[in-house]
Design a protein around this motif. Structure first.
Motif, PDB file in Angstrom:
ATOM      1  N   LEU A 157      70.729  12.726   6.634  1.00 29.35           N
ATOM      2  CA  LEU A 157      70.097  12.133   7.707  1.00 29.35           C
ATOM      3  C   LEU A 157      68.700  11.428   7.120  1.00 29.35           C
ATOM      4  N   ILE A 158      68.002  12.025   6.158  1.00 29.80           N
ATOM      5  CA  ILE A 158      66.732  11.770   5.508  1.00 29.80           C
ATOM      6  C   ILE A 158      67.312  10.409   4.901  1.00 29.80           C
ATOM      7  N   LEU A 159      68.355  10.224   4.072  1.00 27.65           N
ATOM      8  CA  LEU A 159      68.835   9.001   3.260  1.00 27.65           C
ATOM      9  C   LEU A 159      69.250   8.006   4.321  1.00 27.65           C
ATOM     10  N   ILE A 160      69.612   8.056   5.520  1.00 30.51           N
ATOM     11  CA  ILE A 160      70.054   7.203   6.339  1.00 30.51           C
ATOM     12  C   ILE A 160      69.127   6.680   7.394  1.00 30.51           C
ATOM     13  N   GLY A 161      68.058   7.453   7.577  1.00 32.58           N
ATOM     14  CA  GLY A 161      67.148   7.314   8.562  1.00 32.58           C
ATOM     15  C   GLY A 161      65.803   6.437   8.115  1.00 32.58           C
ATOM     16  N   GLU A 162      64.883   6.207   8.727  1.00 28.50           N
ATOM     17  CA  GLU A 162      63.860   5.484   8.442  1.00 28.50           C
ATOM     18  C   GLU A 162      62.693   6.599   7.960  1.00 28.50           C
ATOM     19  N   PHE A 163      62.757   7.351   6.959  1.00 31.01           N
ATOM     20  CA  PHE A 163      62.227   8.275   6.632  1.00 31.01           C
ATOM     21  C   PHE A 163      61.650   8.073   4.995  1.00 31.01           C
ATOM     22  N   GLU A 164      60.690   7.295   4.951  1.00 27.11           N
ATOM     23  CA  GLU A 164      60.374   6.698   3.681  1.00 27.11           C
ATOM     24  C   GLU A 164      59.637   7.738   2.621  1.00 27.11           C
ATOM     25  N   MET A 165      58.765   8.482   3.151  1.00 27.38           N
ATOM     26  CA  MET A 165      58.022   9.509   2.781  1.00 27.38           C
ATOM     27  C   MET A 165      58.931  10.516   2.271  1.00 27.38           C
ATOM     28  N   LEU A 166      59.792  10.946   3.177  1.00 26.63           N
ATOM     29  CA  LEU A 166      60.576  12.179   2.980  1.00 26.63           C
ATOM     30  C   LEU A 166      61.701  11.924   1.893  1.00 26.63           C
ATOM     31  N   GLN A 167      62.093  10.364   1.829  1.00 31.08           N
ATOM     32  CA  GLN A 167      63.094   9.892   0.869  1.00 31.08           C
ATOM     33  C   GLN A 167      62.562  10.000  -0.603  1.00 31.08           C
ATOM     34  N   GLU A 185      56.783  11.150  10.750  1.00 29.61           N
ATOM     35  CA  GLU A 185      58.183  11.228  10.041  1.00 29.61           C
ATOM     36  C   GLU A 185      58.621  12.390  10.267  1.00 29.61           C
ATOM     37  N   ILE A 186      58.046  13.672   9.828  1.00 34.11           N
ATOM     38  CA  ILE A 186      58.380  15.053  10.184  1.00 34.11           C
ATOM     39  C   ILE A 186      58.801  15.229  11.560  1.00 34.11           C
ATOM     40  N   PHE A 187      58.072  14.687  12.565  1.00 34.52           N
ATOM     41  CA  PHE A 187      58.075  14.998  13.792  1.00 34.52           C
ATOM     42  C   PHE A 187      59.572  14.290  14.274  1.00 34.52           C
ATOM     43  N   ARG A 188      59.796  13.119  13.895  1.00 28.19           N
ATOM     44  CA  ARG A 188      61.138  12.362  14.117  1.00 28.19           C
ATOM     45  C   ARG A 188      62.289  13.217  13.702  1.00 28.19           C
ATOM     46  N   PHE A 189      61.930  13.365  12.314  1.00 27.78           N
ATOM     47  CA  PHE A 189      63.144  14.107  11.556  1.00 27.78           C
ATOM     48  C   PHE A 189      63.589  15.486  12.221  1.00 27.78           C
ATOM     49  N   THR A 190      62.362  16.419  12.768  1.00 22.48           N
ATOM     50  CA  THR A 190      62.557  17.517  13.351  1.00 22.48           C
ATOM     51  C   THR A 190      63.359  17.155  14.679  1.00 22.48           C
ATOM     52  N   GLU A 191      63.080  16.478  15.545  1.00 24.58           N
ATOM     53  CA  GLU A 191      64.003  15.864  16.511  1.00 24.58           C
ATOM     54  C   GLU A 191      65.373  15.419  16.371  1.00 24.58           C
ATOM     55  N   TRP A 192      65.634  14.909  15.438  1.00 25.57           N
ATOM     56  CA  TRP A 192      67.009  14.365  14.906  1.00 25.57           C
ATOM     57  C   TRP A 192      67.664  15.593  14.370  1.00 25.57           C
ATOM     58  N   LEU A 193      67.037  16.447  13.587  1.00 27.02           N
ATOM     59  CA  LEU A 193      67.840  17.796  13.167  1.00 27.02           C
ATOM     60  C   LEU A 193      68.307  18.523  14.598  1.00 27.02           C
ATOM     61  N   TYR A 194      67.379  18.654  15.664  1.00 26.15           N
ATOM     62  CA  TYR A 194      67.602  19.584  16.703  1.00 26.15           C
ATOM     63  C   TYR A 194      69.077  18.744  17.467  1.00 26.15           C
ATOM     64  N   GLU A 195      69.332  17.649  17.220  1.00 27.91           N
ATOM     65  CA  GLU A 195      70.757  17.247  17.859  1.00 27.91           C
ATOM     66  C   GLU A 195      71.766  17.691  17.082  1.00 27.91           C
ATOM     67  N   PHE A 196      71.578  18.198  15.863  1.00 28.88           N
ATOM     68  CA  PHE A 196      72.565  18.841  15.114  1.00 28.88           C
ATOM     69  C   PHE A 196      72.685  20.174  15.183  1.00 28.88           C
ATOM     70  N   GLY A 197      71.967  20.707  16.006  1.00 28.93           N
ATOM     71  CA  GLY A 197      71.756  22.085  16.051  1.00 28.93           C
ATOM     72  C   GLY A 197      71.030  22.877  14.897  1.00 28.93           C
ATOM     73  N   ILE A 198      69.965  22.151  14.250  1.00 25.42           N
ATOM     74  CA  ILE A 198      69.402  22.466  12.901  1.00 25.42           C
ATOM     75  C   ILE A 198      68.043  22.640  13.213  1.00 25.42           C
ATOM     76  N   ASP A 199      67.313  23.829  12.925  1.00 28.25           N
ATOM     77  CA  ASP A 199      66.029  24.024  13.071  1.00 28.25           C
ATOM     78  C   ASP A 199      65.187  23.839  11.899  1.00 28.25           C
ATOM     79  N   MET A 200      64.183  23.196  11.809  1.00 33.21           N
ATOM     80  CA  MET A 200      63.287  23.055  10.593  1.00 33.21           C
ATOM     81  C   MET A 200      63.062  24.267   9.872  1.00 33.21           C
ATOM     82  N   GLU A 201      62.685  25.465  10.448  1.00 29.78           N
ATOM     83  CA  GLU A 201      62.475  26.541   9.773  1.00 29.78           C
ATOM     84  C   GLU A 201      63.632  27.176   9.140  1.00 29.78           C
ATOM     85  N   GLU A 202      64.739  26.951   9.817  1.00 30.21           N
ATOM     86  CA  GLU A 202      65.972  27.534   9.349  1.00 30.21           C
ATOM     87  C   GLU A 202      66.340  26.771   7.960  1.00 30.21           C
ATOM     88  N   LEU A 203      66.087  25.452   8.191  1.00 37.98           N
ATOM     89  CA  LEU A 203      66.523  24.606   7.053  1.00 37.98           C
ATOM     90  C   LEU A 203      65.635  24.938   5.761  1.00 37.98           C
TER      91      LEU A 203
END
Length: 247
Positions: free
Chosen positions: A233-243, A150-168
């Motif tokens: 993105l967490i709320l609308i994506g398939e991220f059950e654990m992150l939700q 989940e975290i890997f998919r979320f990180t990849e999706w964030l990248y499309e929005f110009g957001i870095d996980m560490e920055e977040l």
């Protein structure tokens, strides 16, 4: 061949069902296939009970293992021992699933505690504590892998929005009130089809649409832009654990 009942009465279990098992042992493939087909509910139920979660045919490995174990039980069953076939089959299924869970773990097992040892119906001694630990450990392994994926998919999706996980992590609101307000904005976007579409297409917050929905400072929203996008993105994506985590 008549229909084989899922829960036969005791007389049927020791009588007719035992006869069908004996025919299968003698090499009758149609009888064996019929047994395997008609007792799928029993197999799935036993696998689910042993695993502690719902096991689905064609989806979970546990079902295939349980089906193979049921077939094994047909070959090994001995009516002379006085045990019903279904009780024996349940024992075999449980043991094969336990073996499977043990094989999934590379951790060393704790020393067996003799006071928890019981006979399993196959005249073998098993340890209830070890069984539960094996099952629990398997669940933890599955959950860890699911969370990592989940975290890997979320990180990849964030990248499309110009957001870095560490920055977040660094820009996340420090105060509880600020986090709550940002999450409310994210929920508003996630629950509105037009704003969701804008976010996914433009890769930015729908500020004009948002201002017509809730009374929120545009300056505050822009300051928390990346955090709000991430929560949305967490709320609308398939991220059950992150939700579960953000709630």
């Amino acid at each position: 061949m008549p229909w084989l009942p899922f829960r036969p009465r005791k007389t049927e279990e020791y009588g007719q069902l035992a006869e069908w098992v004996e025919l299968a042992q003698q090499g009758n493939p149609s009888v064996r296939n019929k047994l395997l087909e008609d007792y799928i509910p029993f197999i799935a139920k036993t696998a689910s009970k042993t695993s502690g979660r719902y096991i689905e045919r064609g989806v979970d490995d546990e079902f295939s293992i349980a089906l193979s174990a049921f077939n094994e039980a047909i070959d090994r069953y001995n009516v002379q021992k006085g045990t019903s076939f279904l009780a024996f089959a349940e024992t075999v299924i449980k043991r094969r699933l336990i073996d499977f869970y043990r094989s999934q773990s590379s951790r060393s097992k704790d020393r067996l505690l003799s006071e928890f040892d019981v006979e399993d119906g196959e005249e073998n001694v098993i340890n209830q504590i070890e069984i539960q630990k094996s099952i629990d450990l398997h669940k933890q392994t599955v959950e860890t892998e699911s969370r990592r994926e989940e975290i890997f998919r979320f990180t990849e999706w964030l990248y499309e929005f110009g957001i870095d996980m560490e920055e977040l992590v660094e820009i996340s609101p420090k105060h509880a009130d600020a986090r709550f307000n940002a999450m409310e904005v994210a929920r508003t976007i996630a629950e509105d089809a037009e704003m969701r579409a804008y976010l996914l297409e433009k890769k930015s917050l729908p500020l004009k649409l948002l201002s017509s929905k809730i009374a929120v400072s545009r300056k505050t929203v822009e300051r928390q832009r990346k955090y709000i996008i991430a929560i949305t993105l967490i709320l609308i994506g398939e991220f059950e654990m992150l939700q579960e985590y953000i709630q």
